[in-house]
Design a protein around this motif. Structure first.
Motif, short mmCIF file in Angstrom:
data_model
loop_
_atom_site.label_atom_id
_atom_site.label_comp_id
_atom_site.label_asym_id
_atom_site.label_seq_id
_atom_site.Cartn_x
_atom_site.Cartn_y
_atom_site.Cartn_z
N LEU A 156 0.84 -1.20 0.00
CA LEU A 156 0.00 0.00 0.00
C LEU A 156 0.88 1.25 0.00
N GLU A 157 1.95 1.22 0.77
CA GLU A 157 2.89 2.34 0.83
C GLU A 157 3.55 2.55 -0.54
N PHE A 158 3.92 1.45 -1.20
CA PHE A 158 4.50 1.53 -2.55
C PHE A 158 3.51 2.17 -3.52
N ILE A 159 2.25 1.74 -3.46
CA ILE A 159 1.22 2.30 -4.35
C ILE A 159 1.11 3.80 -4.13
N HIS A 160 1.07 4.19 -2.85
CA HIS A 160 0.95 5.61 -2.53
C HIS A 160 2.16 6.40 -3.06
N ASN A 161 3.33 5.84 -2.89
CA ASN A 161 4.55 6.48 -3.38
C ASN A 161 4.55 6.59 -4.90
N MET A 162 4.07 5.54 -5.57
CA MET A 162 3.99 5.56 -7.04
C MET A 162 3.03 6.66 -7.50
N VAL A 163 1.87 6.77 -6.83
CA VAL A 163 0.90 7.81 -7.18
C VAL A 163 1.48 9.20 -6.94
#
Length: 152
Positions: free
Chosen positions: A89-96
């Motif tokens: 989830l943290e990776f997704i947020h960072n990607m966004v």
């Protein structure tokens, strides 16, 4: 203790109508037909879930972790044995946030009209299914350099 390696198998960006806007696969080879079938199943499974359910669901041999931002769903499929969903989830947020920084508030059209840039950004962040870079400036440096060279 053995560290649980994150093995990202695929990343999908999907609109709320269920249309895939970006699909990136890592590791195993899947034919176009297999990818289409997998995407259809994954999208159907994630999009039909109610908003009060958690953002993790198991499907086939994958764990799906997804998050919705405005009209886009970001779905990451990881190895089914991976057990740190919050890091995904943290990776997704960072990607966004990285896409936001580059596109100045990313939207579905940005992805559609600049698909190669979106893939490039993702490839700077993930290599062979492992997150290799999380720093937004480091991820965007080569993309901005390419932009500069293209405008020269």
């Amino acid at each position: 203790a053995k560290r649980s390696r994150m093995t990202i198998k695929f990343v999908l960006m999907v609109n709320k109508q269920g249309q895939t806007r970006l699909a990136q696969y890592f590791g195993e080879f899947l034919s176009i037909k297999e990818r289409e079938a997998l995407e259809n199943e994954v999208i159907r499974k994630c999009l039909k879930r109610s908003e009060n359910l958690c953002s993790f669901v198991e499907h086939r041999m994958y764990k799906l972790i997804y998050r919705r931002y405005a009209s886009l769903f970001f779905i990451v499929g990881v190895d089914g044995s991976y057990n740190n969903e919050l890091s995904v989830l943290e990776f997704i947020h960072n990607m966004v946030e990285t896409l936001d920084k580059y596109f100045k508030n990313v939207c579905e059209l940005d992805i559609m009209f600049n698909i190669e840039k979106a893939h490039f950004i993702l490839e700077e962040m993930v290599m062979n299914g492992e997150i290799v870079e999380g720093n937004k400036s480091n991820v965007l440096a080569p993309v901005l350099l390419l932009d500069k060279m293209g405008n020269a």
